[in-house]
Motif scaffolding. Structure first.
Motif, PDB file in Angstrom:
ATOM      1  N   UNK A  13       0.830  -1.396  -0.023  1.00 27.63           N
ATOM      2  CA  UNK A  13       0.089   0.149  -0.087  1.00 27.63           C
ATOM      3  C   UNK A  13       0.922   1.165   0.039  1.00 27.63           C
ATOM      4  N   UNK A  14       0.503   2.269  -0.557  1.00 23.26           N
ATOM      5  CA  UNK A  14       1.479   3.476  -0.672  1.00 23.26           C
ATOM      6  C   UNK A  14       1.159   4.026   0.686  1.00 23.26           C
ATOM      7  N   UNK A  15       2.379   4.702   1.139  1.00 21.46           N
ATOM      8  CA  UNK A  15       2.535   5.325   2.321  1.00 21.46           C
ATOM      9  C   UNK A  15       2.717   6.707   2.216  1.00 21.46           C
ATOM     10  N   UNK A  16       2.015   7.817   2.686  1.00 22.13           N
ATOM     11  CA  UNK A  16       2.054   9.160   2.460  1.00 22.13           C
ATOM     12  C   UNK A  16       2.550   9.659   4.116  1.00 22.13           C
ATOM     13  N   UNK A  17       3.701  10.382   3.912  1.00 26.10           N
ATOM     14  CA  UNK A  17       4.452  10.667   5.200  1.00 26.10           C
ATOM     15  C   UNK A  17       4.185  12.384   5.298  1.00 26.10           C
ATOM     16  N   UNK A  18       3.888  12.704   6.165  1.00 31.45           N
ATOM     17  CA  UNK A  18       3.520  14.176   6.420  1.00 31.45           C
ATOM     18  C   UNK A  18       4.275  14.960   7.760  1.00 31.45           C
ATOM     19  N   UNK A  19       5.029  15.797   7.773  1.00 30.44           N
ATOM     20  CA  UNK A  19       5.458  16.509   8.895  1.00 30.44           C
ATOM     21  C   UNK A  19       6.919  17.313   8.486  1.00 30.44           C
ATOM     22  N   UNK A  20       7.638  17.156   9.603  1.00 32.09           N
ATOM     23  CA  UNK A  20       8.697  18.116   9.876  1.00 32.09           C
ATOM     24  C   UNK A  20      10.179  17.382   9.241  1.00 32.09           C
ATOM     25  N   UNK A  21      10.845  18.207   8.493  1.00 33.51           N
ATOM     26  CA  UNK A  21      12.328  17.746   8.304  1.00 33.51           C
ATOM     27  C   UNK A  21      13.254  18.862   9.031  1.00 33.51           C
ATOM     28  N   UNK A  22      14.073  18.415   9.792  1.00 37.97           N
ATOM     29  CA  UNK A  22      15.000  19.266  10.440  1.00 37.97           C
ATOM     30  C   UNK A  22      16.256  18.901  10.583  1.00 37.97           C
ATOM     31  N   UNK A  23      17.231  19.633  11.118  1.00 38.66           N
ATOM     32  CA  UNK A  23      18.865  19.299  11.291  1.00 38.66           C
ATOM     33  C   UNK A  23      18.812  19.149  12.753  1.00 38.66           C
ATOM     34  N   UNK A  24      19.072  17.797  13.063  1.00 38.85           N
ATOM     35  CA  UNK A  24      19.327  17.680  14.469  1.00 38.85           C
ATOM     36  C   UNK A  24      21.017  18.001  14.788  1.00 38.85           C
ATOM     37  N   UNK A  61      21.496  26.488   2.951  1.00 35.30           N
ATOM     38  CA  UNK A  61      22.334  25.500   2.903  1.00 35.30           C
ATOM     39  C   UNK A  61      21.796  24.045   3.433  1.00 35.30           C
ATOM     40  N   UNK A  62      20.985  24.288   4.646  1.00 33.90           N
ATOM     41  CA  UNK A  62      20.582  23.061   5.225  1.00 33.90           C
ATOM     42  C   UNK A  62      19.454  22.291   4.255  1.00 33.90           C
ATOM     43  N   UNK A  63      18.762  23.322   3.726  1.00 29.60           N
ATOM     44  CA  UNK A  63      17.548  22.744   2.838  1.00 29.60           C
ATOM     45  C   UNK A  63      18.106  22.129   1.536  1.00 29.60           C
ATOM     46  N   UNK A  64      19.063  22.747   1.230  1.00 29.19           N
ATOM     47  CA  UNK A  64      19.788  22.125  -0.259  1.00 29.19           C
ATOM     48  C   UNK A  64      20.439  20.678   0.284  1.00 29.19           C
ATOM     49  N   UNK A  65      21.064  20.845   1.398  1.00 27.02           N
ATOM     50  CA  UNK A  65      21.487  19.404   1.923  1.00 27.02           C
ATOM     51  C   UNK A  65      20.478  18.231   2.013  1.00 27.02           C
ATOM     52  N   UNK A  66      19.277  18.688   2.739  1.00 31.62           N
ATOM     53  CA  UNK A  66      18.226  17.716   2.723  1.00 31.62           C
ATOM     54  C   UNK A  66      17.948  17.101   1.306  1.00 31.62           C
ATOM     55  N   UNK A  67      17.615  18.256   0.375  1.00 34.38           N
ATOM     56  CA  UNK A  67      17.176  17.681  -0.890  1.00 34.38           C
ATOM     57  C   UNK A  67      18.226  16.808  -1.684  1.00 34.38           C
ATOM     58  N   UNK A  68      19.380  17.213  -1.718  1.00 36.02           N
ATOM     59  CA  UNK A  68      20.284  16.236  -2.059  1.00 36.02           C
ATOM     60  C   UNK A  68      20.628  14.972  -1.592  1.00 36.02           C
ATOM     61  N   UNK A  69      20.541  14.952  -0.177  1.00 29.55           N
ATOM     62  CA  UNK A  69      20.517  13.791   0.223  1.00 29.55           C
ATOM     63  C   UNK A  69      19.271  12.672  -0.014  1.00 29.55           C
ATOM     64  N   UNK A  70      18.221  13.499   0.143  1.00 30.13           N
ATOM     65  CA  UNK A  70      17.164  12.365  -0.226  1.00 30.13           C
ATOM     66  C   UNK A  70      17.092  11.747  -1.512  1.00 30.13           C
ATOM     67  N   UNK A  85      11.147  32.278   2.871  1.00 36.41           N
ATOM     68  CA  UNK A  85      10.857  33.264   3.909  1.00 36.41           C
ATOM     69  C   UNK A  85      11.357  32.704   5.549  1.00 36.41           C
ATOM     70  N   UNK A  86      11.560  31.295   5.544  1.00 36.13           N
ATOM     71  CA  UNK A  86      12.016  30.839   6.605  1.00 36.13           C
ATOM     72  C   UNK A  86      13.075  29.560   6.396  1.00 36.13           C
ATOM     73  N   UNK A  87      13.747  29.475   7.722  1.00 36.13           N
ATOM     74  CA  UNK A  87      15.000  28.571   7.605  1.00 36.13           C
ATOM     75  C   UNK A  87      14.269  27.007   7.521  1.00 36.13           C
ATOM     76  N   UNK A  88      15.214  26.158   7.190  1.00 32.61           N
ATOM     77  CA  UNK A  88      15.211  24.687   7.380  1.00 32.61           C
ATOM     78  C   UNK A  88      15.185  24.475   9.089  1.00 32.61           C
TER      79      UNK A  88
END
Length: 309
Positions: A13-24, A61-70, A85-88
């Protein structure tokens, strides 16, 4: 005599995941991509699933890193929104021996995840999909509204993962999230806060679950209890307990992401209609394995063999 073709298993079954991505930001200053939904989606991909991750990052840069890693990990990034308008998001993580503690700044990109209208309108089998979301992203009215809209579209199976971070939730929002959910995942402490009852033994979990099923739409409950293991109960009275993996102090690195690893295996099992006690056993083993690495995820594909479903 002609041989009959081998019967093939239906696709997951397809799984749709919603919510935060952040840098720990861990105690040593290291930045690791995290956030419960991101960790769950990442681990699902490691388990050879193809989740649809709906989230938002900043134009930084954090957002770019998330996209590239994914992308490198083989995840689709079409539903990862970029907020100019807002940071990763970031989380300052401290592990003092009693589990990780988090400082979570507000006004992050994941607080403003917009409803993906085009995606929802073109989704071919919403009635067969599993929607997973947590509770942290619901601290913001914008992301909370998106959650509520998604729940209307993917109403067949709504999996709510309660992560109660102090100062980032209200009792009313938690009640709203449980209302309409079909599957609930939390830890023992969170279940006690939600129900007002003690939840430290198998018998207590079963009693609390019975009351929960009678007074809500929840049909299935998954409860983690750290070093003591985890529990599964459904509304029919079926249940299982799985003891935690024994681990020496030298093997333990940190417990960041252990619950997310557990939930990824649960979702993978749900997607393939796996026997629930078997899923529970795999989920507990995999969460223990994640405690032996720094952070919640890894790029090592072989790491996921222990939990493949």
């Amino acid at each position: 005599m002609e041989s009959s073709p081998l019967q093939q298993s239906p696709p997951p079954k397809p799984v749709v995941v919603f919510g935060e991505v952040l840098i720990d930001r861990l105690g040593d200053g290291q930045g690791v991509i995290g956030g419960a939904p991101m960790n769950v989606a990442w681990n699902l991909r490691g388990l050879e699933q193809f989740p649809y991750l709906i989230t938002a990052v900043g134009a930084d840069e954090d957002g770019k890193r998330v996209l590239e890693s994914a992308e490198q990990w083989g995840m689709t990034t079409d539903l990862i929104q970029t907020d100019i308008d807002r940071p990763t998001g970031v989380a300052l993580v401290h592990d003092r021996g009693n589990g990780p503690e988090y400082d979570l700044p507000r006004e992050q990109a994941y607080d403003y995840i917009r409803f993906p209208e085009a995606f929802v309108e073109s989704f071919p089998n919403a009635d067969d999909a599993i929607l997973y979301h947590g509770s942290l992203c619901c601290r913001s009215p914008v992301s909370f509204d998106t959650v509520l809209q998604l729940r209307k579209q993917f109403a067949a199976e709504i999996v709510v993962d309660i992560n109660l971070r102090e100062g980032n939730y209200t009792t009313e929002i938690v009640k709203q999230l449980i209302d309409g959910a079909t599957v609930l995942k939390c830890n023992c402490d969170e279940l006690s806060l939600i129900t007002g009852q003690t939840c430290r033994s198998h018998e207590q979990i079963l009693n609390v679950a019975k009351t929960l099923f009678e007074n809500s739409t929840v049909r299935e409950l998954w409860v983690t209890d750290g070093a003591s293991g985890a529990y599964w109960v459904n509304q029919n009275g079926d249940h299982a307990k799985q003891d935690a993996e024994k681990m020496d102090d030298q093997s333990l690195v940190d417990s960041v992401g252990a619950g997310d690893a557990f939930m990824a295996v649960v979702l993978a099992g749900m997607a393939t209609n796996e026997f629930r006690p078997e899923t529970l056993e795999k989920a507990v083993k995999f969460s223990a394995k994640v405690c032996q690495i720094a952070g919640a995820t890894t790029h090592d594909g072989d790491f996921y063999a222990v939990a493949s479903v």
